[in-house]
Write a protein that holds these residues in place. Sequence first.
Motif, mmCIF file in Angstrom:
data_model
loop_
_atom_site.group_PDB
_atom_site.id
_atom_site.type_symbol
_atom_site.label_atom_id
_atom_site.label_comp_id
_atom_site.label_asym_id
_atom_site.label_seq_id
_atom_site.Cartn_x
_atom_site.Cartn_y
_atom_site.Cartn_z
ATOM 1 N N VAL A 104 89.179 35.295 71.921
ATOM 2 C CA VAL A 104 88.906 36.792 71.296
ATOM 3 C C VAL A 104 87.439 37.920 71.174
ATOM 4 O O VAL A 104 87.956 38.498 71.879
ATOM 5 N N ALA A 105 86.987 37.169 70.384
ATOM 6 C CA ALA A 105 85.293 37.939 69.728
ATOM 7 C C ALA A 105 84.752 37.924 72.269
ATOM 8 O O ALA A 105 84.681 39.170 72.328
ATOM 9 N N ILE A 106 84.889 37.203 72.593
ATOM 10 C CA ILE A 106 84.178 36.858 73.836
ATOM 11 C C ILE A 106 84.970 37.499 75.130
ATOM 12 O O ILE A 106 84.634 38.457 75.647
ATOM 13 N N GLY A 107 86.380 36.817 75.071
ATOM 14 C CA GLY A 107 87.395 37.020 76.066
ATOM 15 C C GLY A 107 88.178 37.877 75.927
ATOM 16 O O GLY A 107 87.965 39.150 77.169
ATOM 17 N N ILE A 108 88.067 39.047 74.802
ATOM 18 C CA ILE A 108 88.892 40.167 74.772
ATOM 19 C C ILE A 108 88.025 41.654 74.507
ATOM 20 O O ILE A 108 87.629 42.482 75.058
ATOM 21 N N GLY A 109 87.187 40.938 73.866
ATOM 22 C CA GLY A 109 85.766 42.374 73.050
ATOM 23 C C GLY A 109 85.025 42.626 74.014
ATOM 24 O O GLY A 109 84.465 43.514 73.556
ATOM 25 N N LYS A 110 84.472 41.141 74.748
ATOM 26 C CA LYS A 110 83.750 41.050 75.194
ATOM 27 C C LYS A 110 83.334 41.408 77.358
ATOM 28 O O LYS A 110 83.058 42.112 77.485
ATOM 29 N N MET A 111 84.348 40.108 77.699
ATOM 30 C CA MET A 111 84.005 39.832 79.193
ATOM 31 C C MET A 111 85.604 40.716 79.623
ATOM 32 O O MET A 111 84.859 40.885 81.029
ATOM 33 N N SER A 112 86.397 40.835 78.915
ATOM 34 C CA SER A 112 88.210 41.917 79.399
ATOM 35 C C SER A 112 87.311 43.481 79.831
ATOM 36 O O SER A 112 87.568 44.245 81.108
ATOM 37 N N PHE A 113 86.136 43.599 79.582
ATOM 38 C CA PHE A 113 85.259 44.481 79.775
ATOM 39 C C PHE A 113 84.568 44.827 80.465
ATOM 40 O O PHE A 113 83.944 46.084 81.450
ATOM 41 N N GLY A 114 83.610 43.299 81.126
ATOM 42 C CA GLY A 114 83.245 43.190 82.259
ATOM 43 C C GLY A 114 81.630 42.772 81.746
ATOM 44 O O GLY A 114 80.748 42.662 82.767
ATOM 45 N N GLY A 115 81.933 42.395 80.414
ATOM 46 C CA GLY A 115 80.882 41.444 80.131
ATOM 47 C C GLY A 115 79.661 42.484 79.440
ATOM 48 O O GLY A 115 79.696 43.400 79.383
ATOM 49 N N LEU A 116 78.967 41.898 79.022
ATOM 50 C CA LEU A 116 77.590 42.503 78.569
ATOM 51 C C LEU A 116 76.786 43.958 78.881
ATOM 52 O O LEU A 116 76.981 43.845 80.376
ATOM 53 N N GLY A 117 76.627 45.076 78.303
ATOM 54 C CA GLY A 117 76.538 46.344 78.522
ATOM 55 C C GLY A 117 78.140 47.509 78.801
ATOM 56 O O GLY A 117 77.842 48.613 79.103
ATOM 57 N N ASN A 118 79.211 46.973 78.741
ATOM 58 C CA ASN A 118 80.590 47.413 79.419
ATOM 59 C C ASN A 118 81.604 47.443 78.188
ATOM 60 O O ASN A 118 82.384 48.387 78.659
ATOM 61 N N ASN A 119 81.045 46.111 77.028
ATOM 62 C CA ASN A 119 82.518 46.427 76.400
ATOM 63 C C ASN A 119 81.880 47.935 75.685
ATOM 64 O O ASN A 119 81.081 48.102 75.103
#
Length: 334
Positions: A104-119
């Motif tokens: 959830v942290a990586i898949g939804i919280g981070k990568m679903s927004f486009g990765g580092l810098g976009n979340n």
Amino acid sequence: MNTLTISPSPHVHSGDSVKKNMYGVVIALLPALAASLYYFGLGALIVTLAAVLSCVFFEWAIQKFLLKTEASILDGSAALTGLLLAFNMPTNLPIWIIIIGSLVAIGIGKMSFGGLGNNIFNPALVGRVFLLISFPVQMTLWPEPGKNMTAYLDATTGATPLSVMKEGLANGETVSALMDKIPSITELFYGNMGGSAGEVAAVALIIGLIYMLIRKIITWHIPVTVIGTIAVFTGILHLVNPELYAGPLFHLLTGGVMLGAIFMATDYVTSPMSNKGMVIFGIGIGIITVVIRVFGAYPEGVSFAIIIMNGFVPLIDKYIKPKRFGEVAKTTKA
């Protein structure tokens, strides 16, 4: 004819990089990790390794198989997310729940927004809040420090100081009576209490803060503002009714205030860019934390406060802007 292409300002290079700063924060967290291992033993080690490895794996897998982009796991951001996620969980949490939190942290919280810098939201807190809502029983079973150091799932559990205070006040007990049931202020400062893996030892977290300030990884604005706001707010309440509201030191040294103010709220991506914006951001976190702790149903409110204020960061950045370089201040005629 050769063409000289000049990119937009600023043109000053500080020598910093994402990788350097991420690993700098990891180094700053090492004293807290050592304290966690000292108080909780094997459980802290298992939870930390499981969270870090699963976060790194999920970032690599999502980038490789879903986003089809170059893997960025070596920049340290996924490992840092895993470490912070581990620090926000009990040290007796089953591995399968930790893996769900990492996804959830990586898949939804981070990568679903486009990765580092976009979340928009802090990924570790997204994972933590999801687990708290989904597995409330497992996420509120707190191992007692210094007991069954080689135990993991069978660790002896007990209530946190915040839970003791919340339940006691709800049952009509006074603050002075309840303070006799929890560790002393000195013990709270050194971390001899139940709680999440990385939130127990205030002294270790403060050492990390000093390191990051010296290395200029973060500025003082957010940590000092969050801590100061909570101290002032709870201090006023305590003066109004000392038998109903605990004092500032109790609130600052228990729960996730220090961890949240120093390491979670200062996340580059999810915090404001300007110093004035950081102060507003920190005040908001402090106020919401106290409101949830004192008047809400949960004994703790730091995670919710940070995530709520993360949502306001775009507005803060839009309306609290630094003056443009070379801009002339407006004057009025007499």
